[in-house]
Each structure stands twice: as C-alpha cells, then as structure tokens.
Design a protein around this motif. Structure first.
Motif, PDB file in Angstrom:
ATOM      1  N   ASP A   7       0.849  -1.388   0.039  1.00 35.07           N
ATOM      2  CA  ASP A   7      -0.118   0.072   0.041  1.00 35.07           C
ATOM      3  C   ASP A   7       0.919   1.431  -0.110  1.00 35.07           C
ATOM      4  OD1 ASP A   7      -2.381  -1.104   0.111  1.00 35.07           O
ATOM      5  OD2 ASP A   7      -2.303  -1.703   1.994  1.00 35.07           O
ATOM      6  N   GLN A  66      -5.816   4.557  -8.429  1.00 35.16           N
ATOM      7  CA  GLN A  66      -6.859   5.145  -7.762  1.00 35.16           C
ATOM      8  C   GLN A  66      -8.185   5.475  -8.367  1.00 35.16           C
ATOM      9  OE1 GLN A  66      -4.837   8.462  -6.013  1.00 35.16           O
ATOM     10  NE2 GLN A  66      -4.400   7.934  -3.783  1.00 35.16           N
ATOM     11  N   GLY A  78     -11.048   4.079  -2.866  1.00 33.91           N
ATOM     12  CA  GLY A  78     -10.288   4.139  -1.682  1.00 33.91           C
ATOM     13  C   GLY A  78     -11.037   4.143  -0.393  1.00 33.91           C
ATOM     14  N   SER A 107     -11.468   5.986   3.701  1.00 35.56           N
ATOM     15  CA  SER A 107     -11.095   7.111   4.340  1.00 35.56           C
ATOM     16  C   SER A 107     -11.987   7.357   5.587  1.00 35.56           C
ATOM     17  CB  SER A 107     -11.279   8.410   3.393  1.00 35.56           C
ATOM     18  OG  SER A 107     -10.951   9.683   4.206  1.00 35.56           O
ATOM     19  N   VAL A 132     -10.102  12.083  -5.219  1.00 37.03           N
ATOM     20  CA  VAL A 132     -10.175  10.731  -5.133  1.00 37.03           C
ATOM     21  C   VAL A 132     -11.244  10.016  -4.261  1.00 37.03           C
ATOM     22  CG1 VAL A 132      -9.002   8.477  -3.780  1.00 37.03           C
ATOM     23  CG2 VAL A 132      -7.798  10.549  -4.967  1.00 37.03           C
ATOM     24  N   THR A 144     -13.745   7.938  -2.288  1.00 35.04           N
ATOM     25  CA  THR A 144     -13.536   6.962  -0.885  1.00 35.04           C
ATOM     26  C   THR A 144     -14.580   6.696  -0.142  1.00 35.04           C
ATOM     27  OG1 THR A 144     -13.139   8.978   0.510  1.00 35.04           O
ATOM     28  CG2 THR A 144     -11.168   8.001  -0.554  1.00 35.04           C
TER      29      THR A 144
END
Length: 477
Positions: free
Chosen positions: A146, A374, A425, A427, A450, A452
C-alpha cells in the motif's frame, strides 16, 4: 505491536534507515543477495537514497516471491530490471526499478496467480475480456503493498505484438534458461544471447522511450562480451522473426557509445536477414499502440498469421466484456451496454473534448506518486448521484477490495468487488458510500478528487506478518 512491511516482511523501523544505507550485493549468484554495508554516498544523495530504497524493497520482495514459487514448484523467470540487478549492476542506485517483470510458462499461469495472491497481490488492470489474457494479451498486472506498492507485470510471452505469438514458441527464453540464486531461493534468467535479443527487441517495440533501456543493453553486452555465442544470437533472432526490432534496438543503444554492442559482422548478418512488409508494419505500429488503439487492433489483424486466431482476436477486441465496457460509460440502465459500445467507438473524437467525454464516464483510474491505482472523479458529481456500479464474486481471502453484504434472510456474505470500482479508496472522511451494487456520492465530489468510502478496520497478526483488512458493512436491498 510491531508493524511489519507487507512487501519486505521487515519491521518498519528496521527498513527505514537514514544515516546508514543498505547495500545490495547481486553480482555473485552464489552469495546471499542482501548484505548490510555503510555507504556514505547515499547519506548525502537523497535521490540516490530514494532509488536504493525502492530497489532494495523490490528485491527483498522478489526474494520472498522466488521462495514462494520454489515451494509451489512453479518456475519463474525475471526479465529486464530485476535480471540486471542480479547480474550487471553492482550498486542499488545504478539503475532504478519501476516494477518486476516475471515470465511464467503458459501451463503454470493459474498456479502462478495463486502464488501471487497468497502473498497478498491483487490484479490491478482491467483487460477487454476476462479471457483476453493469456490467449491474445501478453501480460497481467499484479500489485502488492500500500505505502510503496510493488507492481508486477506477469508475462506469458516476452513481447507485446500479436505477430510474435505465432513465431515465438511457448518455451522461448526457457530452453536455455539459467538459474540464479536470490536469498534462499532461485529464479531463472534467459541465457546471455536470448536476453540480449529480448532487451533490444523490447527497446524497439516500445519506441526507444527510456534511456535506461539503452544503458541496460550496453552494460549487458559489455558484461557478457566474451561469453556470447553470436551465431546462436543471429539464429534465434531469425527463427523468432525478430531481426528487424533487434536491429532497431541495437542502433538506438549504440548512439553515443564508442564500443560496438555487437560485432560488425554479426550486425551485417542481421541486416541480410529476410524481412517483409508485415515485419515492417508491425514494428512501425508497436510504439504507437497506446496512443492509437484502433490502429493497434487493425495492424495486429493484418500482420498476424492464422485466420482463425485473428478472427478470435477481432471478436474479443470488437466485443469486450461488460467489466471493460463499464469504463466507457458511467451509467447502468436498460440498454446501457449498446450505448457504452457507441461511446467506445466515438472515443477517437471525444478524447479531444474533455467536457463531452465526462458526460459518459464519471470516473477514471489514475496512479498516485507511488504507482497505486486510484478511483477518481472525471467530472463534478453531486451528492446522491450514482458514481458507478460493480459486480461481485466470492471472496478468495486475498482480494483487498471486499464487502460484507447481508441478504434479506440475514445471511452475511463476504464478497470481492470486480471491475473499476474495486479501486475505490477508504477514508475516515468518505465522500461516497455503498448502496446495493453501486457506489453513491454522499456529498459533492469535485473533478479529480479521489473517491473514498468509510471502512471498519480490523487488524490481525499472523506470525511475522501483520495484515490489515478493510471491510465495508452494508445491507443489500
């Protein structure tokens, strides 16, 4: 609790050394690959330290990977950067590695994937169809880690152009392969002659786009000048119909060098080798494949022998699978698939109009600075709007993108996300959520943000390895 790097299996504190550098000794094949040493040059060379850190980490992982392949009795060959680190380059700053290039025998590909997934690697590339690799495409991309991920190109064939499939047999590079030790395991390398053929042809096929590839060729020919069997070199290049790209690669690598990469008589023998218009067209198009996908498909069809093989390739290229088509159209409704095909056909025009293209696709896959894919917004997405749909399959215990769904009967199912949405993603401050088999924006998402979702983290410690699984809990209607 000690935190362990999932790629190298070294404790984080041990891996990150500032004043003292780690020197990698790859020159002698009978030595342990990784040994400690102090190098004051790296203490003041930040760029060199970054290259060395990445290379050392990648080679640490290759040592683990080789051991896993050896234990599974699956032969694995390394090409390009890793092979050169094991044989030619003495210092980890000499040549930056961006990924690992692995070559697997066709009969072992499924077992090879199982080994990679057992180490936590996951498929990080969506092809036209699930069956496009290995029949028509030469590699599959895997990623592990990661923070500083290691990307692996798992090759079934050494080179991309489809024409070479019909001339390079499945055992190409394997018949004369040599074993090289790495740590407590071993990997295979092509023999010096076939390695030089691959490096020069690869340089030409990719359009001489990287200076380090030219340096690789020069260093290799210098290292093995006394061992190379030049007659075998010419014969194999002719047998595989690679004389034209080999010549182009040699000419590109020769620029600025005073010593001949190959003897002049050998080069003249290559020049005398018969070539035809298909060879020339194949090499002319190959460096343009990424920028001109339609021409790429048409040229492959024109220059590749075997009418039934070519017809199968054209069918796969013209009618891709649904997972691939979801990348072309960001909506899913009755009749969405034909519209997605129209969007794909219009791409040569719409690519020049970013605003028009964003109408069709709401998301894009981009890579961050560390190379990790991503999911990002291709345009502004309002709260409540659907970002994308996904399909699922039974979780295999390894896939990173997974959900736990509860059906109407209260039964929980742990499932892996398929398609482009698997790159969503995570978060603590998400901008999207799962809703059934789609991802929905929970607030306005700006273009290039991005995407998330919120996660529930669960840490597990297994032996030396610390694994963190990220699972999103949801209820499917």
């Amino acid at each position: 609790m000690q935190i362990v790097d999932v790629v190298t299996h070294l404790p984080i504190g041990q891996r990150m050394q500032s004043a003292q550098a780690v020197r990698v000794v790859f020159k002698e094949v009978d030595m342990t690959v990784l040994t400690r040493a102090t190098d004051c040059r790296l203490a003041t060379d930040r760029a060199g330290l970054a290259v060395a850190t990445q290379n050392i980490r990648t080679m640490h992982f290759l040592a683990r990977l080789a051991k896993a392949f050896n234990d599974a009795d699956v032969p694995v060959m390394v090409l390009k950067g890793a092979a050169l680190q094991l044989t030619v380059y003495e210092h980890p700053t000499d040549r930056q590695m961006c990924d690992l290039d692995l070559l697997i025998k066709p009969c072992d590909i499924n077992r090879a994937f199982a080994v990679l997934e057992s180490l936590g690697a996951y498929r990080s590339q969506i092809l036209m169809r699930e069956d496009f690799f290995p029949k028509y495409y030469y590699e599959a991309e895997y990623t592990v880690g990661d923070i500083m991920p290691v990307v692996m190109d798992v090759h079934i064939r050494p080179l991309r152009p489809l024409r070479y499939v019909q001339f390079m047999p499945d055992d190409a590079l394997w018949e004369n392969a040599q074993k090289v030790q790495i740590g407590d395991a071993f990997v295979y390398l092509p023999c010096p002659e076939e390695m030089l053929i691959h490096m020069t042809a690869h340089l030409a096929v990719h359009g001489d786009s990287n200076r380090k590839w030219r340096e690789d060729i020069y260093r290799w020919s210098e290292q093995y000048a006394e061992q190379l069997d030049w007659q075998q070199f010419v014969e194999m290049a002719q047998k595989w119909r690679l004389t034209l790209p080999v010549i182009a690669g040699i000419e590109a690598a020769q620029v600025g060098q005073q010593r001949w990469i190959v003897p002049q008589l050998v080069f003249e023998n290559l020049l005398d080798s018969p070539v035809n218009w298909r060879d020339r067209l194949c090499l002319r198009q190959a460096p343009r494949d990424d920028d001109h996908p339609t021409a790429h498909v048409l040229v492959n069809a024109l220059v590749t022998p075997g009418i039934l093989f070519v017809l199968g390739y054209l069918y796969a290229a013209i009618i891709p699978g649904k997972e691939h088509m979801r990348e072309w159209y960001g909506h899913e409704h009755a009749g969405w698939l034909p519209i997605a095909h129209v969007c794909r056909l219009l791409r040569p025009v719409t690519k020049y109009f970013d605003g028009l293209w964003s109408i069709f696709s709401r998301t894009r896959i981009v890579r961050d600075e560390s190379g990790r894919p991503q999911l990002t917004a291709a345009r502004d997405i309002d709260a409540g709007k659907t970002i994308g749909h996904f399909t699922v399959r039974a979780w295999d215990g390894q896939a990173k993108a997974s959900v736990i769904m509860t059906d109407p009967h209260g039964e929980s199912m742990h499932l892996s996300i398929k398609g482009k949405m698997r790159f969503v993603g995570s978060s603590d401050k998400p901008n999207a959520r799962f809703d059934g088999y789609r991802i929905v924006a929970i607030k306005r998402i700006r273009k290039e943000d991005v995407i998330t979702v919120g996660v529930e983290r669960e840490s597990k410690v297994t032996g030396r390895k610390t694994r963190t699984t990220e699972q999103t809990l949801q209820k499917a209607a």
